[in-house]
Enzyme design. Structure first.
Site, PDB file in Angstrom:
ATOM      1  N   GLU A 169       0.904  -0.802   0.151  1.00 26.78           N
ATOM      2  CA  GLU A 169      -0.096   0.450   0.078  1.00 26.78           C
ATOM      3  C   GLU A 169       0.729   1.495  -0.025  1.00 26.78           C
ATOM      4  O   GLU A 169       0.744   2.584   0.757  1.00 26.78           O
ATOM      5  CB  GLU A 169      -1.467   0.126   1.000  1.00 26.78           C
ATOM      6  CG  GLU A 169      -1.646  -0.931   1.203  1.00 26.78           C
ATOM      7  CD  GLU A 169      -3.231  -1.061   2.080  1.00 26.78           C
ATOM      8  OE1 GLU A 169      -2.822  -0.357   2.860  1.00 26.78           O
ATOM      9  OE2 GLU A 169      -3.617  -2.761   2.215  1.00 26.78           O
ATOM     10  N   ASN A 210       2.443  -4.921  -3.174  1.00 25.67           N
ATOM     11  CA  ASN A 210       0.761  -5.367  -3.142  1.00 25.67           C
ATOM     12  C   ASN A 210       0.330  -4.320  -2.859  1.00 25.67           C
ATOM     13  O   ASN A 210       0.805  -3.324  -2.121  1.00 25.67           O
ATOM     14  CB  ASN A 210       0.822  -6.134  -1.607  1.00 25.67           C
ATOM     15  CG  ASN A 210      -0.719  -6.952  -2.077  1.00 25.67           C
ATOM     16  OD1 ASN A 210      -0.945  -7.904  -2.694  1.00 25.67           O
ATOM     17  ND2 ASN A 210      -1.035  -7.138  -0.379  1.00 25.67           N
ATOM     18  N   HIS A 246     -10.146  -6.128  -2.902  1.00 22.49           N
ATOM     19  CA  HIS A 246     -11.403  -5.978  -1.717  1.00 22.49           C
ATOM     20  C   HIS A 246     -12.353  -4.855  -2.247  1.00 22.49           C
ATOM     21  O   HIS A 246     -12.573  -4.229  -2.166  1.00 22.49           O
ATOM     22  CB  HIS A 246     -10.942  -5.079  -0.511  1.00 22.49           C
ATOM     23  CG  HIS A 246      -9.859  -6.243   0.491  1.00 22.49           C
ATOM     24  ND1 HIS A 246     -10.795  -7.169   0.592  1.00 22.49           N
ATOM     25  CD2 HIS A 246      -8.480  -5.621   0.545  1.00 22.49           C
ATOM     26  CE1 HIS A 246      -8.710  -7.894   1.567  1.00 22.49           C
ATOM     27  NE2 HIS A 246      -7.879  -6.569   1.731  1.00 22.49           N
ATOM     28  N   GLU A 274      -6.304 -10.562  -1.558  1.00 23.27           N
ATOM     29  CA  GLU A 274      -6.987 -10.383  -0.471  1.00 23.27           C
ATOM     30  C   GLU A 274      -8.276 -10.473  -0.700  1.00 23.27           C
ATOM     31  O   GLU A 274      -9.411  -9.237  -0.317  1.00 23.27           O
ATOM     32  CB  GLU A 274      -6.590  -9.067   0.148  1.00 23.27           C
ATOM     33  CG  GLU A 274      -4.748  -9.139   0.826  1.00 23.27           C
ATOM     34  CD  GLU A 274      -4.895  -7.817   1.591  1.00 23.27           C
ATOM     35  OE1 GLU A 274      -5.230  -6.700   1.302  1.00 23.27           O
ATOM     36  OE2 GLU A 274      -3.194  -7.558   1.447  1.00 23.27           O
ATOM     37  N   ASP A 276     -12.435 -10.544  -1.456  1.00 17.59           N
ATOM     38  CA  ASP A 276     -14.017 -10.694  -0.629  1.00 17.59           C
ATOM     39  C   ASP A 276     -14.247  -9.125  -1.491  1.00 17.59           C
ATOM     40  O   ASP A 276     -13.887  -8.802  -2.009  1.00 17.59           O
ATOM     41  CB  ASP A 276     -13.613 -10.142   1.071  1.00 17.59           C
ATOM     42  CG  ASP A 276     -12.494  -8.985   1.290  1.00 17.59           C
ATOM     43  OD1 ASP A 276     -12.784  -7.510  -0.029  1.00 17.59           O
ATOM     44  OD2 ASP A 276     -12.121  -8.959   2.210  1.00 17.59           O
TER      45      ASP A 276
END
Length: 487
Positions: A169, A210, A246, A274, A276
């Site tokens: 990030e 990432n 996400h 990651e 979802d």
């Protein structure tokens, strides 16, 4: 952009059957025997698609206390990421003093179940220990601290991990660099320094950068793309891009595949790290079906890019997901519901990966709600007060913890302007959500927010908090709601 995928009538009928099966299981109305013949698993199907992995993020506490969580983690997933246990605050809460036990435990679980492990994360602006955040270090000191951390952590796990999220990030939404303590101290060079050090310490590991909100082509992903091109031109050992994913139901970017392909065209691996897909609560059938289509679209995008090496979902089940505690009013983002029933999204992923046999229910999970088939869904199994509280520790990183509570009105009348009280010693709550949190010593009080002031009969509300802690923290033994003791 890829063409939309059209189901054959046979596949559409089978999908409707799977959706109905999942819905009945979620309602506690379906009881099936475990299949006599072993089904294909998500990990097996992914491996059959060019050797890809299908992974999950794991959390120490349920892994060591919940057999169903552990069994699903072992059976369905071929890759593991620590959700929090390898972040800096968890590993080195005091300078030079490392806590390895929880991180080691997850790695040992992965080894025992023939799973690869992704290291998450070495350098990040968040979840840093207070001694680092508040140290007032200059650039040279920060570089020394960062490189020492990489040397100690990557050195300890050298050979145990296939990849590291070296930098996490690093960008703002407009594609500029995040003004983290690392950027303040070293400028953008901190990224190259981190990658070079990680490669020096663990030369066989794949090294990733990432980030989130880089799924489609936008200002942020463009900023990352330009950085990666520069790093490659400078000879920095970077091997892949992690795309967190996400996402929100109905909002999978149309340029997802195209974006992954442009990074792959640079000679890099890409991974969905990651995943979802959250929704506004409460969930309903339309949202769950859209979520299933969205999961299918993500899997399809990955399978269409040769260098998309795998997909990791950020958790196993909805109840233990980070989403409800971070995005109030949103939730249900994963493949399993809170009772480990497979959701329509699970079946969509199963089919997108090429599953053709009917997988039925999770082995050992007959689809009943706790309490047995003789009860109505949601009815408590034993007599209690007018309320019920389920309490769980979602995460524990030594000097801090994350807790979750589900408060249910089990009476026959609405509970208005509710106030929950309980005792929790040795903690200092730093953040609470879905209610107004106050603390007086060990006495915790949560009052209803204006948007959720009334709990109707049978209705539940999800609460959560993050706290610093000293020593062990015992589970609360009594909860009261508006003065009445809950069961």
């Amino acid at each position: 952009m890829t063409e939309a995928r059209h189901r054959s009538p046979r596949r559409a009928r089978r999908s409707l059957s799977l959706l109905l099966t999942s819905a009945l299981a979620a309602a506690g109305l379906l009881v099936t025997a475990s299949p006599a013949q072993a089904e294909s698993t998500l990990r097996d199907l992914a491996a059959q698609n060019g050797g890809r992995h299908f992974g999950t993020a794991l959390t120490y506490n349920p892994l060591n206390s919940d057999s169903q969580y552990r069994d699903i983690a072992a059976a369905q997933f071929s890759a593991v990421t620590h959700e929090n246990e390898m972040k800096w605050e968890a590993l080195e809460p005091q300078q030079g003093q490392y806590n390895w036990s929880q991180a080691d435990s997850i790695i040992n679980f992965a080894k025992a179940n023939n799973q690869i492990v992704r290291g998450h994360t070495l350098v990040w602006h968040s979840q840093l220990p207070s001694w680092l955040n508040n140290g007032g270090y200059n650039g040279n000191q920060l570089r020394s601290i960062m490189e020492n951390h990489i040397e100690v952590v990557a050195g300890r796990y050298r050979g145990d991990l296939y990849a590291w999220d070296v930098v996490n990030e690093a960008f703002n939404e407009d594609g500029t660099f995040r003004n983290s303590i690392w950027y303040q101290g070293m400028g953008r060079d901190y990224i190259a320094h981190a990658f070079r050090k990680a490669h020096e310490v663990d030369p066989n590991a794949k090294l990733y950068i990432n980030d989130y909100n880089i799924e489609g082509i936008n200002a942020k992903s463009n900023g990352l793309y330009n950085l990666v091109v520069d790093l490659l031109n400078e000879g920095v050992p970077i091997h892949g891009v992690g795309i967190q994913s996400h996402l929100i139901v109905g909002q999978v970017p149309s340029t997802f595949q195209q974006n992954m392909q442009r990074f792959a065209d640079l000679g890099l691996d890409v991974a969905i790290t990651e995943l979802d897909i959250r929704m506004q609560m409460p969930a309903d059938n339309n949202k769950l079906q859209q979520q299933a289509r969205d999961y299918e679209a993500v899997v399809d995008a990955c399978l269409a890019v040769n260098r998309c090496i795998g997909i990791t979902v950020w958790g196993i089940d909805d109840e233990r997901s980070w989403v409800p505690y971070t995005f109030p009013g949103e939730g249900a983002p994963l493949l399993y519901d809170g009772q480990y029933n497979r959701k329509p999204a699970w079946y969509a992923v199963y089919e997108a990966l090429g599953g053709t046999d009917d997988p039925g229910e999770e082995p050992g999970n007959p689809g009943e709600e706790p309490g047995g088939p003789g009860e109505e869904p949601g009815e408590p199994g034993t007599p209690g007060g007018p309320c019920d509280v389920d309490y769980a520790v979602v995460n524990d990183w030594g000097n801090g913890m994350q807790g979750a509570l589900t408060v249910t009105n089990t009476g026959s009348s609405p509970i208005s302007n509710w106030t929950l009280q309980f005792t929790l010693a040795n903690v200092n709550i730093s953040n609470g959500w879905n209610g107004d949190w106050t603390q007086n010593g060990s006495q915790i009080t949560v009052t209803a927010p204006a948007w959720n002031a009334t709990l109707n009969p049978g209705q539940s509300t999800e609460l959560g908090f993050v706290a610093d802690k000293t020593g062990s923290v015992s589970t609360p033994t009594q909860f009261t709601l508006n003065g009445a003791t809950c069961s």
